[in-house]
Design a protein around this motif. Structure first.
Motif, PDB file in Angstrom:
ATOM      1  N   LEU A 324      50.332 -47.993 -61.110  1.00 20.09           N
ATOM      2  CA  LEU A 324      51.171 -47.163 -60.237  1.00 20.09           C
ATOM      3  C   LEU A 324      52.338 -46.547 -61.000  1.00 20.09           C
ATOM      4  CD1 LEU A 324      51.387 -49.049 -56.819  1.00 20.09           C
ATOM      5  CD2 LEU A 324      49.609 -47.545 -57.712  1.00 20.09           C
ATOM      6  N   ASP A 325      52.781 -47.218 -62.054  1.00 20.18           N
ATOM      7  CA  ASP A 325      53.924 -46.718 -62.830  1.00 20.18           C
ATOM      8  C   ASP A 325      53.552 -45.578 -63.769  1.00 20.18           C
ATOM      9  OD1 ASP A 325      55.646 -48.482 -61.644  1.00 20.18           O
ATOM     10  OD2 ASP A 325      55.529 -49.994 -63.236  1.00 20.18           O
ATOM     11  N   ILE A 326      52.276 -45.215 -63.825  1.00 24.79           N
ATOM     12  CA  ILE A 326      51.832 -44.192 -64.783  1.00 24.79           C
ATOM     13  C   ILE A 326      52.519 -42.858 -64.523  1.00 24.79           C
ATOM     14  CG2 ILE A 326      49.806 -43.265 -63.562  1.00 24.79           C
ATOM     15  CD1 ILE A 326      49.899 -44.225 -67.270  1.00 24.79           C
ATOM     16  N   LEU A 327      52.909 -42.603 -63.276  1.00 21.90           N
ATOM     17  CA  LEU A 327      53.571 -41.335 -62.951  1.00 21.90           C
ATOM     18  C   LEU A 327      54.952 -41.230 -63.600  1.00 21.90           C
ATOM     19  CD1 LEU A 327      52.755 -40.792 -59.155  1.00 21.90           C
ATOM     20  CD2 LEU A 327      51.695 -39.702 -61.125  1.00 21.90           C
ATOM     21  N   SER A 328      55.558 -42.372 -63.897  1.00 19.66           N
ATOM     22  CA  SER A 328      56.893 -42.357 -64.509  1.00 19.66           C
ATOM     23  C   SER A 328      56.828 -42.190 -66.024  1.00 19.66           C
ATOM     24  CB  SER A 328      57.642 -43.651 -64.163  1.00 19.66           C
ATOM     25  OG  SER A 328      56.976 -44.777 -64.717  1.00 19.66           O
ATOM     26  N   VAL A 329      55.598 -42.184 -66.571  1.00 23.90           N
ATOM     27  CA  VAL A 329      55.411 -42.014 -68.020  1.00 23.90           C
ATOM     28  C   VAL A 329      55.257 -40.536 -68.335  1.00 23.90           C
ATOM     29  CG1 VAL A 329      53.920 -42.584 -69.987  1.00 23.90           C
ATOM     30  CG2 VAL A 329      54.301 -44.279 -68.171  1.00 23.90           C
ATOM     31  N   GLU A 330      55.919 -40.085 -69.360  1.00 25.98           N
ATOM     32  CA  GLU A 330      55.809 -38.682 -69.782  1.00 25.98           C
ATOM     33  C   GLU A 330      54.346 -38.332 -70.044  1.00 25.98           C
ATOM     34  OE1 GLU A 330      57.399 -35.970 -73.487  1.00 25.98           O
ATOM     35  OE2 GLU A 330      58.601 -37.707 -72.879  1.00 25.98           O
ATOM     36  N   SER A 331      53.935 -37.149 -69.627  1.00 32.48           N
ATOM     37  CA  SER A 331      52.521 -36.754 -69.700  1.00 32.48           C
ATOM     38  C   SER A 331      51.920 -36.952 -71.084  1.00 32.48           C
ATOM     39  CB  SER A 331      52.363 -35.289 -69.280  1.00 32.48           C
ATOM     40  OG  SER A 331      52.740 -35.123 -67.931  1.00 32.48           O
ATOM     41  N   SER A 332      52.669 -36.615 -72.121  1.00 35.97           N
ATOM     42  CA  SER A 332      52.147 -36.705 -73.491  1.00 35.97           C
ATOM     43  C   SER A 332      51.940 -38.146 -73.945  1.00 35.97           C
ATOM     44  CB  SER A 332      53.092 -35.991 -74.460  1.00 35.97           C
ATOM     45  OG  SER A 332      54.372 -36.611 -74.450  1.00 35.97           O
ATOM     46  N   LEU A 333      52.530 -39.108 -73.216  1.00 37.86           N
ATOM     47  CA  LEU A 333      52.433 -40.523 -73.619  1.00 37.86           C
ATOM     48  C   LEU A 333      51.485 -41.321 -72.726  1.00 37.86           C
ATOM     49  CD1 LEU A 333      56.242 -41.220 -74.237  1.00 37.86           C
ATOM     50  CD2 LEU A 333      54.508 -40.629 -75.944  1.00 37.86           C
ATOM     51  N   ARG A 334      50.892 -40.661 -71.739  1.00 35.33           N
ATOM     52  CA  ARG A 334      50.098 -41.408 -70.750  1.00 35.33           C
ATOM     53  C   ARG A 334      48.812 -41.996 -71.346  1.00 35.33           C
ATOM     54  NH1 ARG A 334      50.840 -37.631 -65.284  1.00 35.33           N
ATOM     55  NH2 ARG A 334      53.008 -38.264 -64.905  1.00 35.33           N
ATOM     56  N   VAL A 335      48.179 -41.291 -72.264  1.00 31.56           N
ATOM     57  CA  VAL A 335      46.934 -41.815 -72.845  1.00 31.56           C
ATOM     58  C   VAL A 335      47.219 -43.114 -73.591  1.00 31.56           C
ATOM     59  CG1 VAL A 335      45.055 -41.403 -74.481  1.00 31.56           C
ATOM     60  CG2 VAL A 335      45.842 -39.540 -73.007  1.00 31.56           C
ATOM     61  N   SER A 336      48.273 -43.125 -74.386  1.00 29.63           N
ATOM     62  CA  SER A 336      48.595 -44.348 -75.146  1.00 29.63           C
ATOM     63  C   SER A 336      49.019 -45.475 -74.202  1.00 29.63           C
ATOM     64  CB  SER A 336      49.685 -44.086 -76.191  1.00 29.63           C
ATOM     65  OG  SER A 336      50.865 -43.611 -75.571  1.00 29.63           O
ATOM     66  N   ILE A 341      47.479 -50.719 -71.435  1.00 35.03           N
ATOM     67  CA  ILE A 341      47.137 -51.468 -70.214  1.00 35.03           C
ATOM     68  C   ILE A 341      45.719 -52.019 -70.308  1.00 35.03           C
ATOM     69  CG2 ILE A 341      46.725 -51.262 -67.727  1.00 35.03           C
ATOM     70  CD1 ILE A 341      48.984 -49.140 -67.683  1.00 35.03           C
ATOM     71  N   VAL A 342      44.779 -51.170 -70.720  1.00 34.92           N
ATOM     72  CA  VAL A 342      43.376 -51.585 -70.796  1.00 34.92           C
ATOM     73  C   VAL A 342      43.179 -52.667 -71.857  1.00 34.92           C
ATOM     74  CG1 VAL A 342      41.068 -50.799 -71.459  1.00 34.92           C
ATOM     75  CG2 VAL A 342      42.412 -49.459 -69.850  1.00 34.92           C
ATOM     76  N   VAL A 393      44.623 -49.863 -51.222  1.00 37.31           N
ATOM     77  CA  VAL A 393      45.347 -48.792 -51.903  1.00 37.31           C
ATOM     78  C   VAL A 393      45.853 -47.808 -50.850  1.00 37.31           C
ATOM     79  CG1 VAL A 393      45.190 -46.930 -53.593  1.00 37.31           C
ATOM     80  CG2 VAL A 393      43.908 -49.046 -53.956  1.00 37.31           C
ATOM     81  N   SER A 394      47.168 -47.595 -50.813  1.00 39.41           N
ATOM     82  CA  SER A 394      47.739 -46.681 -49.824  1.00 39.41           C
ATOM     83  C   SER A 394      47.526 -45.239 -50.266  1.00 39.41           C
ATOM     84  CB  SER A 394      49.238 -46.947 -49.652  1.00 39.41           C
ATOM     85  OG  SER A 394      49.935 -46.581 -50.834  1.00 39.41           O
ATOM     86  N   LEU A 395      47.750 -44.334 -49.343  1.00 42.61           N
ATOM     87  CA  LEU A 395      47.550 -42.916 -49.630  1.00 42.61           C
ATOM     88  C   LEU A 395      48.428 -42.449 -50.783  1.00 42.61           C
ATOM     89  CD1 LEU A 395      46.168 -40.291 -48.831  1.00 42.61           C
ATOM     90  CD2 LEU A 395      47.892 -39.963 -47.070  1.00 42.61           C
ATOM     91  N   THR A 396      49.673 -42.921 -50.813  1.00 43.97           N
ATOM     92  CA  THR A 396      50.583 -42.495 -51.876  1.00 43.97           C
ATOM     93  C   THR A 396      50.222 -43.111 -53.225  1.00 43.97           C
ATOM     94  OG1 THR A 396      52.082 -44.241 -51.133  1.00 43.97           O
ATOM     95  CG2 THR A 396      52.554 -42.015 -50.388  1.00 43.97           C
ATOM     96  N   ALA A 397      49.503 -44.243 -53.216  1.00 43.50           N
ATOM     97  CA  ALA A 397      49.100 -44.877 -54.475  1.00 43.50           C
ATOM     98  C   ALA A 397      47.858 -44.220 -55.074  1.00 43.50           C
ATOM     99  CB  ALA A 397      48.836 -46.365 -54.252  1.00 43.50           C
ATOM    100  N   LEU A 398      47.154 -43.407 -54.284  1.00 41.84           N
ATOM    101  CA  LEU A 398      45.923 -42.787 -54.783  1.00 41.84           C
ATOM    102  C   LEU A 398      46.170 -41.895 -55.986  1.00 41.84           C
ATOM    103  CD1 LEU A 398      43.920 -41.787 -51.570  1.00 41.84           C
ATOM    104  CD2 LEU A 398      43.284 -43.480 -53.294  1.00 41.84           C
TER     105      LEU A 398
END
Length: 427
Positions: A324-336, A341-342, A393-398
């Motif tokens: 859920l916190d992925i939205l707070s990560v800068e787009s360029s850093l989301r893959v890393s 996490i994985v 999973v709530s609608l906002t978490a989707l």
């Protein structure tokens, strides 16, 4: 013959009568309607329909057992009409449904809580029905009206001339919440507290009410051959230490061979009874030959059903808040960040996830033919890979769940490439 105007007046009178009967059981106005259990308190203020979405009227609750999205509309969450633009409500409904109408879906309408003060006009209902054209109605597999009253039946008579016979057959009245369990995966639904209390009141009024679900006998221990509804560890121990569960391996192998180029693969459902029969074969340790069914969507639904029925999601409960916190990560850093996490998953979960996502990456590589891009696959698989320990999973978490899943599929080699356990298996 009763005219439409007379029926409308009857509907209004009936609704007022029902309000008077329920008045003493309602929470005080200061309390306001209770939030559904498991629902996010509020969507992001940047949501294009924040003014409507913040009330929690609509909840998307993942898939049911047979691959169909569950979308619930709760009347008790409707604020007074002067506080809500009903045109915006209609646009928000279409905005939400537009994300899912290309796949099979189910609507659940919780009627309790509709009042003269918050109900949309019958004119609005007519506009809504006409605007929800064939695109929305075609893949709607069922509409469950929960706790129907005489008001609902009168309104149905008003709209009867407009409603096609085919659509009418999709509507089922459900008098008690327990009856929903016969039709869908009840545990995945987000049921508002007001609706739960109303259901308890109705049951208490029954002389021969069935015992509450909490007193149902405990489930039987799983069979040694059980494949659905048991943990990855259980399946491994009972299948000669097979790292990839047999259901997952067989469905992926079949779909890789015969389903990669099927348009809309994973978006269609299959006959409910057929899926139950195949699950039973697997659970009894009997062979399953998908060629016998002549429908490539059958193994696709079986695969999603297997993932959904795991006691703990494939990505584990632990990582849900991180996803859920992925939205707070800068787009360029989301893959890393997704890679981190994985890679933190327990080894067995990591190996099975890598096997599955490798296959989904293959599916996305054929998206020109099958129309299943990483984004489309994420919409289907996100809620089947991770969910909270309590509720659904709530609608906002989707949004964060789908973004996370899309990154796994699209950037498979980057996300999974570094960690290569000795026991890993590829499709």
């Amino acid at each position: 013959m009763t005219s439409a105007a007379d029926l409308e007046q009857l509907a209004e009178i009936e609704l007022q009568r029902e309000e008077e009967e329920d008045e003493e059981d309602q929470p005080s106005a200061a309390d306001g309607p209770s939030l559904p259990p498991g629902a996010a308190l509020s969507p992001a203020s940047s949501h294009p329909y924040y003014d409507v979405a913040r009330h929690g009227i609509v909840q998307v609750s993942g898939d049911d057992h047979y691959g169909r999205k569950l979308i619930a509309f709760s009347s008790c969450r409707l604020p007074p009409s002067h506080q809500l633009n009903h045109r915006r409500l209609l646009e928000y409904l279409k905005f939400t449904l537009d994300q899912y109408v290309e796949m099979d879906y189910i609507l659940v309408y919780f009627h309790h809580g509709l009042r003269s003060s918050n109900k949309p006009s019958l004119k609005w209902l007519r506009e809504a029905y006409s605007e929800f054209d064939r695109k929305y109605k075609k893949n709607l597999k069922a509409l469950y009206v929960v706790h129907p009253t005489n008001f609902i039946r009168i309104v149905w008579n008003i709209f009867k001339p407009l409603i096609s016979h085919k659509f009418g057959k999709k509507v089922t009245y459900v008098n008690y919440l327990a009856e929903l369990r016969e039709h869908l995966n009840y545990e995945q639904l987000v049921v508002p507290g007001d609706v739960l209390r109303h259901d308890e009141k109705l049951r208490a009024a029954l002389k021969d009410a069935p015992p509450p679900s909490a007193k149902t006998p405990p489930p039987r221990p799983p069979l040694p051959t059980q494949q659905f509804g048991v943990s990855l560890q259980y399946i491994r121990e009972k299948n000669r230490e097979a790292v990839i569960p047999p259901v997952l391996r067989q469905t992926v192998t079949y779909l890789k061979d015969k389903g990669l180029r099927t348009e809309g693969i994973f978006r269609r459902s299959a006959r409910v009874q057929l899926i139950k029969d195949i699950q039973k074969l697997y659970n009894l340790g009997k062979p399953v030959n998908f060629d016998e069914y002549g429908d490539v969507h059958v193994p696709a639904v079986i695969l999603k059903t297997f993932l959904r029925e795991l006691p703990e999601p494939l990505l584990t409960f632990r990582v849900y808040s991180q996803v859920l916190d992925i939205l707070s990560v800068e787009s360029s850093l989301r893959v890393s960040r997704c890679k981190q996490i994985v890679e933190s998953l327990p080894e067995h979960h990591f190996i099975v996830t890598k096997f599955l996502v490798c296959f989904l990456h293959m599916v996305s590589q054929a998206s020109i033919e099958n129309k299943m891009s990483p984004s489309n696959l994420a919409c289907v698989f996100g809620v089947n890979l991770v969910w909270p320990r309590h509720g659904s999973v709530s609608l906002t978490a989707l949004t964060p769940v789908n973004i996370f899943t899309e990154i796994l599929v699209e950037h498979f080699h980057t996300v999974f490439g570094s960690r290569c356990p000795p026991a890993q298996v590829t499709p």
